[in-house]
Design a protein around this motif. Structure first.
Motif, PDB file in Angstrom:
ATOM      1  N   THR A  46       0.847  -1.192   0.000  1.00 59.25           N
ATOM      2  CA  THR A  46       0.000   0.000   0.000  1.00 59.25           C
ATOM      3  C   THR A  46       0.882   1.241   0.000  1.00 59.25           C
ATOM      4  O   THR A  46       2.039   1.203   0.430  1.00 59.25           O
ATOM      5  N   TYR A  47       0.306   2.334  -0.445  1.00 58.01           N
ATOM      6  CA  TYR A  47       1.049   3.594  -0.438  1.00 58.01           C
ATOM      7  C   TYR A  47       1.386   3.995   0.997  1.00 58.01           C
ATOM      8  O   TYR A  47       2.435   4.575   1.248  1.00 58.01           O
ATOM      9  N   TYR A  99       5.156  11.676   1.260  1.00 59.34           N
ATOM     10  CA  TYR A  99       3.701  11.558   1.272  1.00 59.34           C
ATOM     11  C   TYR A  99       3.115  12.531   0.273  1.00 59.34           C
ATOM     12  O   TYR A  99       3.476  13.693   0.256  1.00 59.34           O
ATOM     13  N   ILE A 103      -2.653  10.787  -3.293  1.00 56.06           N
ATOM     14  CA  ILE A 103      -2.683   9.327  -3.328  1.00 56.06           C
ATOM     15  C   ILE A 103      -3.231   8.811  -2.004  1.00 56.06           C
ATOM     16  O   ILE A 103      -2.710   9.142  -0.936  1.00 56.06           O
ATOM     17  N   ASN A 163      -3.880   6.445   1.127  1.00 54.02           N
ATOM     18  CA  ASN A 163      -3.010   5.515   1.861  1.00 54.02           C
ATOM     19  C   ASN A 163      -3.309   4.065   1.507  1.00 54.02           C
ATOM     20  O   ASN A 163      -2.441   3.207   1.622  1.00 54.02           O
ATOM     21  N   ARG A 186      -4.014   2.882  -1.459  1.00 56.01           N
ATOM     22  CA  ARG A 186      -3.784   2.656  -2.891  1.00 56.01           C
ATOM     23  C   ARG A 186      -2.669   1.637  -3.029  1.00 56.01           C
ATOM     24  O   ARG A 186      -1.618   1.741  -2.375  1.00 56.01           O
ATOM     25  N   VAL A 210       0.491  -0.088  -4.687  1.00 53.44           N
ATOM     26  CA  VAL A 210       1.622   0.381  -5.487  1.00 53.44           C
ATOM     27  C   VAL A 210       2.677  -0.721  -5.562  1.00 53.44           C
ATOM     28  O   VAL A 210       2.747  -1.597  -4.711  1.00 53.44           O
ATOM     29  N   LEU A 234       8.417   3.951  -7.909  1.00 56.76           N
ATOM     30  CA  LEU A 234       7.092   3.729  -7.339  1.00 56.76           C
ATOM     31  C   LEU A 234       6.077   3.807  -8.470  1.00 56.76           C
ATOM     32  O   LEU A 234       5.987   4.819  -9.160  1.00 56.76           O
ATOM     33  N   ASP A 261       1.960   2.898  -9.755  1.00 54.23           N
ATOM     34  CA  ASP A 261       0.597   2.556  -9.377  1.00 54.23           C
ATOM     35  C   ASP A 261       0.292   1.142  -9.866  1.00 54.23           C
ATOM     36  O   ASP A 261       0.526   0.825 -11.033  1.00 54.23           O
TER      37      ASP A 261
END
Length: 159
Positions: free
Chosen positions: A84-85, A95, A99, A101, A103, A105, A134, A136
């Motif tokens: 997760t992000y 941060y 985006i 938290n 999401r 990745v 990083l 998505d």
């Protein structure tokens, strides 16, 4: 008087027919169904995309490890991790409010042997640069890349 009556009658007939036709079309029309991908980024202010949570998506809707590694072809990959992000942000201290938290990745880490030029050729890492990318996990959009040069391997061309 006959001509006025005929023109008025014709106008009334056309109006009534058009209104009836529109009413029939409105009543019998079927709603258009579109496929909405709920977790796709949302364009905000025509520049900033907001990436909502997507951690409840099935794995089949996310980019595979092979897909994310293909985008990182120039480096020797040492690790590729789906997370997760929030976990990424906690580890790095980076941060982005755009985006969520929650999401998903991909964090891809690796090394580039030899010279690596950074943005606009202003800096060069002469050897063995470490990259952390990083990406998505749903759209494949890049959220950024960090480049770390070992001591004595970085040259700066900025004036």
């Amino acid at each position: 008087m006959v001509n006025i009556f005929t023109i008025t009658s014709l106008s009334a007939f056309v109006f009534a027919s058009t209104t009836s036709l529109l009413l029939v079309q409105t009543v019998t029309a079927k709603p258009v169904q579109t496929k909405k991908q709920v977790n796709q980024p949302i364009l905000f202010n025509s520049r900033l995309q907001i990436y909502p949570a997507n951690n409840s998506l099935p794995a089949s809707r996310l980019i595979t490890i092979e897909g994310v590694i293909k985008k990182s072809s120039k480096m020797q990959i040492t690790e590729a991790k789906l997370t997760t992000y929030e976990e990424f942000a906690a580890k790095t201290g980076e941060y982005k409010s755009s985006i969520s938290n929650n999401r998903m990745v991909w964090i891809v880490t690796g090394f580039v042997q030899g010279e690596l030029r950074m943005a606009k050729g202003r800096s060069v890492c002469t050897d063995n640069a470490k990259l952390v990318e990083l990406t998505d996990a749903e759209t494949g959009d890049s959220f950024g890349r960090s480049i770390y040069c070992p001591p004595n391997n970085q040259m700066n061309f900025m004036p």
